[in-house]
Design an enzyme around this catalytic site. Structure first.
Site, PDB file in Angstrom:
ATOM      1  N   ASP A  75       0.870  -1.164   0.000  1.00 21.41           N
ATOM      2  CA  ASP A  75       0.000   0.000   0.000  1.00 21.41           C
ATOM      3  C   ASP A  75       0.906   1.213   0.000  1.00 21.41           C
ATOM      4  O   ASP A  75       1.852   1.296   0.790  1.00 21.41           O
ATOM      5  CB  ASP A  75      -0.961   0.019   1.187  1.00 21.41           C
ATOM      6  CG  ASP A  75      -2.135   0.939   0.896  1.00 21.41           C
ATOM      7  OD1 ASP A  75      -2.917   0.635  -0.028  1.00 21.41           O
ATOM      8  OD2 ASP A  75      -2.251   2.009   1.552  1.00 21.41           O
ATOM      9  N   SER A  76       0.629   2.112  -0.904  1.00 27.15           N
ATOM     10  CA  SER A  76       1.587   3.196  -1.111  1.00 27.15           C
ATOM     11  C   SER A  76       0.863   4.472  -1.491  1.00 27.15           C
ATOM     12  O   SER A  76      -0.333   4.469  -1.766  1.00 27.15           O
ATOM     13  CB  SER A  76       2.571   2.790  -2.205  1.00 27.15           C
ATOM     14  OG  SER A  76       1.884   2.231  -3.302  1.00 27.15           O
ATOM     15  N   PHE A 101       3.853   5.138 -13.675  1.00 25.99           N
ATOM     16  CA  PHE A 101       2.398   5.195 -13.483  1.00 25.99           C
ATOM     17  C   PHE A 101       2.075   6.229 -12.414  1.00 25.99           C
ATOM     18  O   PHE A 101       2.965   6.868 -11.846  1.00 25.99           O
ATOM     19  CB  PHE A 101       1.857   3.811 -13.087  1.00 25.99           C
ATOM     20  CG  PHE A 101       2.274   3.335 -11.706  1.00 25.99           C
ATOM     21  CD1 PHE A 101       3.528   2.791 -11.500  1.00 25.99           C
ATOM     22  CD2 PHE A 101       1.408   3.442 -10.617  1.00 25.99           C
ATOM     23  CE1 PHE A 101       3.921   2.355 -10.237  1.00 25.99           C
ATOM     24  CE2 PHE A 101       1.786   2.991  -9.349  1.00 25.99           C
ATOM     25  CZ  PHE A 101       3.047   2.456  -9.159  1.00 25.99           C
ATOM     26  N   ASP A 140       3.971   9.534 -11.056  1.00 22.86           N
ATOM     27  CA  ASP A 140       5.362   9.584 -11.538  1.00 22.86           C
ATOM     28  C   ASP A 140       5.682  10.817 -12.405  1.00 22.86           C
ATOM     29  O   ASP A 140       6.772  11.390 -12.257  1.00 22.86           O
ATOM     30  CB  ASP A 140       5.714   8.310 -12.321  1.00 22.86           C
ATOM     31  CG  ASP A 140       6.027   7.133 -11.398  1.00 22.86           C
ATOM     32  OD1 ASP A 140       6.237   7.369 -10.187  1.00 22.86           O
ATOM     33  OD2 ASP A 140       6.066   5.987 -11.882  1.00 22.86           O
ATOM     34  N   LYS A 159      14.579   3.961 -11.452  1.00 23.48           N
ATOM     35  CA  LYS A 159      13.556   4.127 -10.405  1.00 23.48           C
ATOM     36  C   LYS A 159      13.713   3.034  -9.351  1.00 23.48           C
ATOM     37  O   LYS A 159      13.570   3.281  -8.150  1.00 23.48           O
ATOM     38  CB  LYS A 159      12.145   4.098 -11.031  1.00 23.48           C
ATOM     39  CG  LYS A 159      11.031   4.340 -10.013  1.00 23.48           C
ATOM     40  CD  LYS A 159       9.620   4.271 -10.590  1.00 23.48           C
ATOM     41  CE  LYS A 159       8.585   4.360  -9.476  1.00 23.48           C
ATOM     42  NZ  LYS A 159       7.216   4.070  -9.898  1.00 23.48           N
ATOM     43  N   HIS A 198      10.533   4.355  -3.185  1.00 25.71           N
ATOM     44  CA  HIS A 198       9.922   3.956  -1.917  1.00 25.71           C
ATOM     45  C   HIS A 198       9.661   2.446  -1.881  1.00 25.71           C
ATOM     46  O   HIS A 198       9.964   1.756  -0.926  1.00 25.71           O
ATOM     47  CB  HIS A 198       8.625   4.739  -1.717  1.00 25.71           C
ATOM     48  CG  HIS A 198       7.701   4.740  -2.906  1.00 25.71           C
ATOM     49  ND1 HIS A 198       8.142   4.993  -4.182  1.00 25.71           N
ATOM     50  CD2 HIS A 198       6.367   4.484  -3.022  1.00 25.71           C
ATOM     51  CE1 HIS A 198       7.137   4.901  -5.030  1.00 25.71           C
ATOM     52  NE2 HIS A 198       6.039   4.600  -4.342  1.00 25.71           N
ATOM     53  N   ARG A 199       9.131   1.925  -3.004  1.00 23.41           N
ATOM     54  CA  ARG A 199       8.771   0.499  -3.082  1.00 23.41           C
ATOM     55  C   ARG A 199      10.034  -0.374  -3.030  1.00 23.41           C
ATOM     56  O   ARG A 199      10.084  -1.364  -2.300  1.00 23.41           O
ATOM     57  CB  ARG A 199       7.989   0.270  -4.389  1.00 23.41           C
ATOM     58  CG  ARG A 199       7.512  -1.148  -4.620  1.00 23.41           C
ATOM     59  CD  ARG A 199       6.431  -1.187  -5.669  1.00 23.41           C
ATOM     60  NE  ARG A 199       5.298  -0.376  -5.282  1.00 23.41           N
ATOM     61  CZ  ARG A 199       5.022   0.828  -5.806  1.00 23.41           C
ATOM     62  NH1 ARG A 199       5.750   1.332  -6.786  1.00 23.41           N
ATOM     63  NH2 ARG A 199       4.002   1.533  -5.359  1.00 23.41           N
TER      64      ARG A 199
HETATM   65  P1  ITT Z   1      -3.560  -2.318  -5.448  1.00 20.16           P
HETATM   66  O1  ITT Z   1      -4.241  -1.794  -4.194  1.00 20.16           O
HETATM   67  O2  ITT Z   1      -4.394  -3.311  -6.188  1.00 20.16           O
HETATM   68  O3  ITT Z   1      -2.171  -2.810  -5.176  1.00 20.16           O
HETATM   69  P2  ITT Z   1      -3.594   0.481  -6.242  1.00 20.16           P
HETATM   70  O4  ITT Z   1      -3.071   1.227  -7.430  1.00 20.16           O
HETATM   71  O5  ITT Z   1      -5.023   0.741  -5.843  1.00 20.16           O
HETATM   72  O6  ITT Z   1      -3.364  -1.084  -6.483  1.00 20.16           O
HETATM   73  P3  ITT Z   1      -2.785   1.591  -3.718  1.00 20.16           P
HETATM   74  O7  ITT Z   1      -4.119   1.428  -3.104  1.00 20.16           O
HETATM   75  O8  ITT Z   1      -1.567   1.258  -2.905  1.00 20.16           O
HETATM   76  O9  ITT Z   1      -2.620   0.753  -5.045  1.00 20.16           O
HETATM   77  O10 ITT Z   1      -2.688   3.087  -4.221  1.00 20.16           O
HETATM   78  C1  ITT Z   1      -1.449   3.622  -4.514  1.00 20.16           C
HETATM   79  C2  ITT Z   1      -1.602   4.816  -5.417  1.00 20.16           C
HETATM   80  O11 ITT Z   1      -0.519   5.722  -5.100  1.00 20.16           O
HETATM   81  C3  ITT Z   1      -1.397   4.430  -6.875  1.00 20.16           C
HETATM   82  O12 ITT Z   1      -2.597   4.178  -7.532  1.00 20.16           O
HETATM   83  C4  ITT Z   1      -0.672   5.652  -7.416  1.00 20.16           C
HETATM   84  O13 ITT Z   1      -1.614   6.644  -7.746  1.00 20.16           O
HETATM   85  C5  ITT Z   1       0.150   6.129  -6.244  1.00 20.16           C
HETATM   86  N1  ITT Z   1       1.501   5.519  -6.264  1.00 20.16           N
HETATM   87  C6  ITT Z   1       2.009   4.567  -5.432  1.00 20.16           C
HETATM   88  N2  ITT Z   1       3.251   4.230  -5.797  1.00 20.16           N
HETATM   89  C7  ITT Z   1       3.545   4.972  -6.889  1.00 20.16           C
HETATM   90  C8  ITT Z   1       4.661   5.070  -7.737  1.00 20.16           C
HETATM   91  O14 ITT Z   1       5.720   4.280  -7.588  1.00 20.16           O
HETATM   92  N3  ITT Z   1       4.604   5.938  -8.733  1.00 20.16           N
HETATM   93  C9  ITT Z   1       3.531   6.712  -8.933  1.00 20.16           C
HETATM   94  N4  ITT Z   1       2.426   6.677  -8.200  1.00 20.16           N
HETATM   95  C10 ITT Z   1       2.428   5.812  -7.182  1.00 20.16           C
END
Ligand code: ITT
Length: 202
Positions: free
Chosen positions: A69-70, A159, A162, A182, A187-188
């Site tokens: 979750d990010s 995505f 970014d 990247k 962070h990931r």
């Molecule tokens: P899942 O829950 O199915 O894994 P999700 O896209 O809904 O997919 P999150 O609930 O964790 O994932 O939401 C994270 C959002 O934060 C994601 O949709 C992006 O908009 C943003 N995000 C997270 N990591 C990112 C990255 O590496 N680069 C750009 N945006 C990021």
């Protein structure tokens, strides 16, 4: 602890690719769920939401399960977008945006609008990774990358946010970088690296 196979509890293909690219060289087989589960992300922290996702997928597929979750936190409007990053465009707070042409671009449009007159453009990406092993057992880690938000989107790789995030020490956005770059600083990747270190000591 030896981990041979891991299920990725995500339906975000770009996120899955980043996790896969990290785990494969470690000799860990990545399994993708045969169907998407609708997990309500009701937590108020990245950790809670990652746990909810990992647990739900583990219950369904019975494999060691990794969830991420990010999100992005902009200092001047913290804690937003934060845990709401994926659906920031649809929140009442700061006014809604239409998800046109995509949810990602609506999120970017809204964040740039909200930050328009803000001097402080500092922000950070946060990722919380949970590896759930069942029976209430699991481990988690967190990774952060600091940077700033640009005035306009730049680049087409990656995505989410970014195209508007420039990490500290660089002058290009994540969307202008090769994935391999990247992966060195995100962070990931930082969260996954910590998790891999932890696995060695278990
Ligand atoms: P899942 O829950 O199915 O894994 P999700 O896209 O809904 O997919 P999150 O609930 O964790 O994932 O939401 C994270 C959002 O934060 C994601 O949709 C992006 O908009 C943003 N995000 C997270 N990591 C990112 C990255 O590496 N680069 C750009 N945006 C990021």
């Amino acid at each position: 602890m030896e981990l041979n196979k891991v299920l990725i509890a995500s339906s975000n293909s770009k996120k899955i690719r980043e996790i896969e690219e990290f785990l494969k060289p470690l000799g860990i087989e990545v399994v993708l769920p045969s169907r998407k589960l609708e997990v309500e992300e009701t937590g108020t922290t990245f950790l809670e939401n990652a746990y909810l996702k990992a647990k739900a997928y583990h219950e369904e597929f019975c494999l060691p399960t990794l969830a991420d979750d990010s999100g992005l936190i902009a200092d001047s409007i913290a804690p937003y977008p934060g845990v709401y990053s994926a659906r920031f465009y649809s929140l009442e707070v700061f006014g809604k945006e239409e998800p046109i042409p995509s949810e990602d671009s609506a999120n970017i449009k809204k964040l740039l609008r909200v930050l328009k007159d803000k001097e402080n453009r500092n922000a950070r990406f946060v990722a919380c990774i949970v590896l759930y092993l069942g029976d209430g057992k699991g481990i988690f880690s967190e990774g952060v990358v600091k940077g700033y938000i640009t005035d306009t989107p730049r680049g087409h790789k990656g995505f989410g946010y970014d195209p508007i995030f420039v990490p500290e020490g660089f002058n290009v956005t994540f969307a202008q970088m090769e994935l391999s770059q990247k992966q060195k600083i995100s962070h990931r990747a930082r969260a996954l690296k910590k998790l891999a270190e932890m696995l060695k000591t278990l």
